[in-house]
Design a protein around this motif. Structure first.
Motif, PDB file in Angstrom:
ATOM      1  N   GLU A 113      41.215 -20.404  -0.052  1.00 15.74           N
ATOM      2  CA  GLU A 113      41.020 -20.722   1.362  1.00 15.74           C
ATOM      3  C   GLU A 113      41.203 -19.482   2.238  1.00 15.74           C
ATOM      4  OE1 GLU A 113      42.436 -23.876   4.768  1.00 15.74           O
ATOM      5  OE2 GLU A 113      43.649 -23.689   2.945  1.00 15.74           O
ATOM      6  N   ALA A 114      42.216 -18.675   1.946  1.00 13.91           N
ATOM      7  CA  ALA A 114      42.442 -17.458   2.730  1.00 13.91           C
ATOM      8  C   ALA A 114      41.291 -16.477   2.567  1.00 13.91           C
ATOM      9  CB  ALA A 114      43.769 -16.811   2.319  1.00 13.91           C
ATOM     10  N   MET A 115      40.712 -16.396   1.368  1.00 10.58           N
ATOM     11  CA  MET A 115      39.554 -15.513   1.164  1.00 10.58           C
ATOM     12  C   MET A 115      38.375 -15.978   2.012  1.00 10.58           C
ATOM     13  SD  MET A 115      39.542 -14.246  -2.838  1.00 10.58           S
ATOM     14  CE  MET A 115      38.684 -15.676  -3.372  1.00 10.58           C
ATOM     15  N   ILE A 116      38.164 -17.279   2.100  1.00 10.00           N
ATOM     16  CA  ILE A 116      37.095 -17.804   2.953  1.00 10.00           C
ATOM     17  C   ILE A 116      37.379 -17.451   4.406  1.00 10.00           C
ATOM     18  CG2 ILE A 116      36.037 -19.916   3.850  1.00 10.00           C
ATOM     19  CD1 ILE A 116      36.383 -21.122   1.038  1.00 10.00           C
ATOM     20  N   GLY A 117      38.615 -17.688   4.839  1.00 11.51           N
ATOM     21  CA  GLY A 117      38.976 -17.399   6.219  1.00 11.51           C
ATOM     22  C   GLY A 117      38.909 -15.923   6.562  1.00 11.51           C
ATOM     23  N   TYR A 118      39.173 -15.088   5.594  1.00  2.39           N
ATOM     24  CA  TYR A 118      39.181 -13.642   5.826  1.00  2.39           C
ATOM     25  C   TYR A 118      37.775 -13.047   5.809  1.00  2.39           C
ATOM     26  CZ  TYR A 118      40.948  -8.855   5.577  1.00  2.39           C
ATOM     27  OH  TYR A 118      41.232  -7.552   5.841  1.00  2.39           O
ATOM     28  N   THR A 119      36.925 -13.522   4.916  1.00  3.68           N
ATOM     29  CA  THR A 119      35.587 -12.936   4.769  1.00  3.68           C
ATOM     30  C   THR A 119      34.525 -13.603   5.641  1.00  3.68           C
ATOM     31  OG1 THR A 119      35.104 -14.365   2.866  1.00  3.68           O
ATOM     32  CG2 THR A 119      36.025 -12.181   2.410  1.00  3.68           C
ATOM     33  N   LEU A 120      34.759 -14.803   6.092  1.00  5.16           N
ATOM     34  CA  LEU A 120      33.757 -15.509   6.887  1.00  5.16           C
ATOM     35  C   LEU A 120      33.372 -14.764   8.170  1.00  5.16           C
ATOM     36  CD1 LEU A 120      32.011 -18.015   6.913  1.00  5.16           C
ATOM     37  CD2 LEU A 120      33.857 -19.221   8.055  1.00  5.16           C
ATOM     38  N   PRO A 121      34.324 -14.252   8.946  1.00  6.50           N
ATOM     39  CA  PRO A 121      33.903 -13.518  10.151  1.00  6.50           C
ATOM     40  C   PRO A 121      33.058 -12.285   9.833  1.00  6.50           C
ATOM     41  CG  PRO A 121      36.239 -14.021  10.253  1.00  6.50           C
ATOM     42  CD  PRO A 121      35.776 -14.388   8.873  1.00  6.50           C
ATOM     43  N   ALA A 122      33.432 -11.551   8.809  1.00  5.77           N
ATOM     44  CA  ALA A 122      32.652 -10.360   8.444  1.00  5.77           C
ATOM     45  C   ALA A 122      31.245 -10.749   8.012  1.00  5.77           C
ATOM     46  CB  ALA A 122      33.352  -9.597   7.327  1.00  5.77           C
ATOM     47  N   ALA A 123      31.137 -11.812   7.244  1.00  8.50           N
ATOM     48  CA  ALA A 123      29.816 -12.264   6.789  1.00  8.50           C
ATOM     49  C   ALA A 123      28.962 -12.733   7.966  1.00  8.50           C
ATOM     50  CB  ALA A 123      29.970 -13.384   5.765  1.00  8.50           C
TER      51      ALA A 123
END
Length: 136
Positions: A113-123
């Motif tokens: 979940e943290a990986m999704i939250g961390y990478t989603l804005p960059a993507a």
């Protein structure tokens, strides 16, 4: 069995939401729009609630996913879900207040979940930037 079904449905909803946001971002030659903002907020809400449901279902089945400073007790199912969604939000936005910590299998779910939250804005920024560059 019910835990697996609910968890699978939550993950499918999260996956479908992520896929939809990246395939349907159409802009009127703007880098940012109200539609984009609402779409991002809706996406984050779906991911947060989806993971919260997974945490609540697992905790309800007796699988420890997080631990609070106070002992966990099943007092009322709405509080269990609200507590799980709170933990999900803290994890998704990588805030980490420290009042609830992941335990056992919850550590691995929290990492995803943290990986999704961390990478989603960059993507999303990369997608918008590429779309904007292509429109020039």
């Amino acid at each position: 069995m019910m835990t697996i079904i609910i968890s699978t449905l939550s993950l499918a909803l999260i996956g479908a939401s992520l896929r939809q946001i990246f395939h349907s971002l159409e802009f009127e030659h703007k880098i940012f729009s109200l539609q984009l903002f609402v779409s991002i907020m809706l996406l984050y809400t779906i991911v947060m609630v989806g993971f919260g449901i997974i945490y609540a279902v697992l905790m309800n089945q007796g699988i420890v996913v997080y631990e609070e400073n106070i002992p966990f007790k099943h007092d009322y199912w709405v509080r269990d879900i609200v507590r799980s969604i709170y933990f999900s939000g803290v994890t998704l936005f990588t805030v980490g207040y420290g009042d609830i910590i992941p335990m056992g299998v919850g550590k691995w779910i929290a990492i995803v979940e943290a990986m999704i939250g961390y990478t989603l804005p960059a993507a999303l920024v990369a997608k918008v930037w590429l779309k904007h560059q292509g429109d020039r």
